[in-house]
Motif scaffolding. Structure first.
Motif, mmCIF file in Angstrom:
data_model
loop_
_atom_site.group_PDB
_atom_site.id
_atom_site.type_symbol
_atom_site.label_atom_id
_atom_site.label_comp_id
_atom_site.label_asym_id
_atom_site.label_seq_id
_atom_site.Cartn_x
_atom_site.Cartn_y
_atom_site.Cartn_z
ATOM 1 N N UNK A 96 -6.485 -8.889 2.764
ATOM 2 C CA UNK A 96 -5.280 -9.619 2.324
ATOM 3 C C UNK A 96 -5.081 -10.906 3.029
ATOM 4 N N UNK A 97 -5.784 -11.289 4.043
ATOM 5 C CA UNK A 97 -5.841 -12.550 4.919
ATOM 6 C C UNK A 97 -4.874 -12.093 6.143
ATOM 7 N N UNK A 106 10.341 3.583 -3.499
ATOM 8 C CA UNK A 106 8.995 2.885 -4.130
ATOM 9 C C UNK A 106 7.999 2.922 -3.018
ATOM 10 N N UNK A 107 6.770 2.817 -3.406
ATOM 11 C CA UNK A 107 5.649 2.324 -2.606
ATOM 12 C C UNK A 107 5.065 0.992 -3.219
ATOM 13 N N UNK A 108 4.803 0.039 -2.346
ATOM 14 C CA UNK A 108 4.526 -1.165 -2.761
ATOM 15 C C UNK A 108 5.813 -2.038 -3.403
ATOM 16 N N UNK A 109 5.347 -2.977 -4.291
ATOM 17 C CA UNK A 109 6.503 -3.750 -4.749
ATOM 18 C C UNK A 109 6.991 -2.745 -5.773
ATOM 19 N N UNK A 166 0.387 -8.048 -2.888
ATOM 20 C CA UNK A 166 0.175 -6.292 -3.144
ATOM 21 C C UNK A 166 -0.985 -5.804 -3.586
ATOM 22 N N UNK A 167 -1.682 -6.441 -4.317
ATOM 23 C CA UNK A 167 -2.956 -6.086 -4.938
ATOM 24 C C UNK A 167 -3.821 -5.985 -3.740
ATOM 25 N N UNK A 168 -3.827 -7.052 -2.911
ATOM 26 C CA UNK A 168 -4.867 -6.761 -1.844
ATOM 27 C C UNK A 168 -4.655 -5.913 -0.754
ATOM 28 N N UNK A 169 -3.269 -5.138 -0.620
ATOM 29 C CA UNK A 169 -2.998 -4.612 0.481
ATOM 30 C C UNK A 169 -2.995 -2.950 -0.075
#
Ligand code: FAD
Length: 417
Positions: A206-207, A254-257, A357-360
């Motif tokens: 994710x950087x 919720x998990x993530x966004x 979100x996609x990367x983590x």
């Protein structure tokens, strides 16, 4: 469970709402930065704490509010609704704190807990090692007691989230290699600034660099910093792991966004889609939405059980497993809707929430128990399937290492593990 508030819950909800409204500006808005490395985020958490909104279920002696799990859930819902940024030290609050509460001495509780809730101190969890993640009890970081009663720690941990900014960590060590692997462990609180502790950051896809390698080179720890009995580290670690699974997969969060944020995103973009793609997108969102509601209500069922004084069961594993999958589906859907912006949004000054979100999310399917291991838990403890064969059960840890390394390990280290 009745989904309407009881009169007491409604009154607590309105108290929480008015605290948030009174402090609206100072509490900031979600998306205001990375949190733990921003002093303002710690100030915001202190403000929430001072207003009674952090550590709601912790007892007053532990620095909390002595409230119920439902009161905590209401606080979470209202902070989320008001888009207040999340707390900076979820590992400390969700995992380390409950472990200190369950196994710490009175003086440890006094020294650590209130400061942890206020984010005066940040904490990390030093469990995983290069050779022991899922098989955590195979860890090798060793703690040796000296003649004056202090302990000397040597070894390496890895994937330690927030180690680079933490003040303290809970550290699982091996104190006896001559008993079976689960029985020779002991837990400590370690001062992350102590001589001999070094932290090296790892870069994620994710950087970000949220987690680290941590090296212990003859680090001295006083016996007062032991958490629980010598040799009972596995029991102490189970408290942490259960708290971790609850904070990741239980309680209806919720998990993530969150699904609500994705719904807004889908709604904003769907009008620009051709009809056939719009229909498919609606179906995909509808499925993910229904699943996320099922997960949330399963989490509420757990909350109800906890409110009745029951222990959380393996449902937390199911919640985490299903939650990470749905979060992934929602993030995939959102990124697909961005089209070209999925690659360029950050550069063009747009919002990179969906890409981040996609990367983590792949990491979340590993942290706190991989999906495969959670399936084993569900298979064995929910479905009653036969347990995995465990060849090292009741075998002294030193012998399992000797077998794994063809005997070279004990020879090379003079039979110290
Ligand atoms: C984002 C993130 C944050 C983390 N933060 C922390 C932290 O703060 N502190 C900390 O101590 N650790 C942390 N970890 C480490 C995490 O706990 C471990 O990565 C995890 O336990 C898996 O261990 P491992 O990486 O050694 O993989 P391994 O255990 O080596 O697993 C490799 C693969 O084999 C599979 N596997 C292993 N055993 C079995 C089995 N019995 N049955 C079926 N499949 C199996 C696994 O599912 C996986 O796919 C973090 C990890 C991530 C990704």
């Amino acid at each position: 469970m009745d989904f309407d508030d009881t009169p007491e819950e409604a009154s607590w909800r309105s108290t929480v709402r008015s605290i948030i409204a009174d402090n609206r500006e100072a509490l900031g808005r979600r998306g205001a930065g990375r949190g733990y490395d921003d002093p303002a985020a710690r100030d915001r958490q202190a403000l929430l704490y001072d207003n009674g909104l952090v550590g709601v279920t912790w007892s007053k002696e532990a620095g909390g509010q002595g409230g119920t799990p439902m009161q905590q859930a209401i606080v979470d819902q209202e902070l989320s609704r008001a888009e207040v940024p999340g707390l900076v030290n979820l590992i400390g609050i969700g995992m380390c704190g409950p472990t200190v509460i369950a196994h710490g001495s009175e003086s440890q509780k006094e020294r650590y807990l209130k400061r942890l809730l206020r984010a005066d101190d940040l904490w990390c969890q030093l469990f995983s090692e290069p050779g022991s993640g899922s098989d955590l009890a195979a860890l090798r970081t060793k703690a040796v007691r000296t003649d004056d009663g202090t302990w000397r720690i040597s070894g390496q941990k890895v994937w330690t989230t927030l180690a680079h900014v933490s003040d303290y960590g809970i550290l699982l060590t091996r104190t006896d290699p001559d008993v079976a692997k689960h029985r020779g462990l002991t837990m400590f609180v370690v001062d992350m600034k102590a001589p001999g502790v070094s932290v090296r950051s790892l870069r994620q896809m994710s950087g970000g660099s949220d987690f680290n390698e941590v090296f212990f080179d003859d680090v001295e720890i006083s016996d007062d910093e032991r958490l629980g009995d010598v040799g009972n580290g596995w029991g102490v670690a189970l408290t942490t792991l259960m708290a971790e699974r609850m904070s990741l997969g239980g309680g209806g969060t919720d998990i993530g966004v969150g699904v609500g944020a994705v719904a807004d995103h889908v709604a904003a973009r769907i009008a620009d889609l051709p009809d056939d793609r719009a229909a498919v997108t609606r179906q995909q969102f509808g499925r993910a939405y229904a699943e996320s509601l099922a997960i949330r209500y399963t989490g509420y069922r757990q909350l109800s059980a906890i409110s009745r004084g029951e222990m959380p069961g393996p449902e937390a594993s199911a919640g985490k497993l299903a939650g990470t999958r749905v979060a992934r589906d929602l993030a995939d859907l959102s990124v697909r809707l961005l089209d070209d912006d999925a690659v360029f949004a950050r550069d063009s000054g747009g919002d990179s929430t969906w890409q981040d979100s996609q990367a983590s999310l792949p990491g979340l399917a590993i942290a706190g128990g991989t999906n495969e291991v959670l399936r084993n838990v569900i298979g064995e403890r929910v479905l009653g399937l036969p347990a995995e064969p465990r060849a090292d059960k009741n075998v002294p840890f030193r012998e399992t290492i000797a077998v794994a390394t063809g005997g070279s390990e004990s020879a090379a280290k003079g039979a110290t593990v």
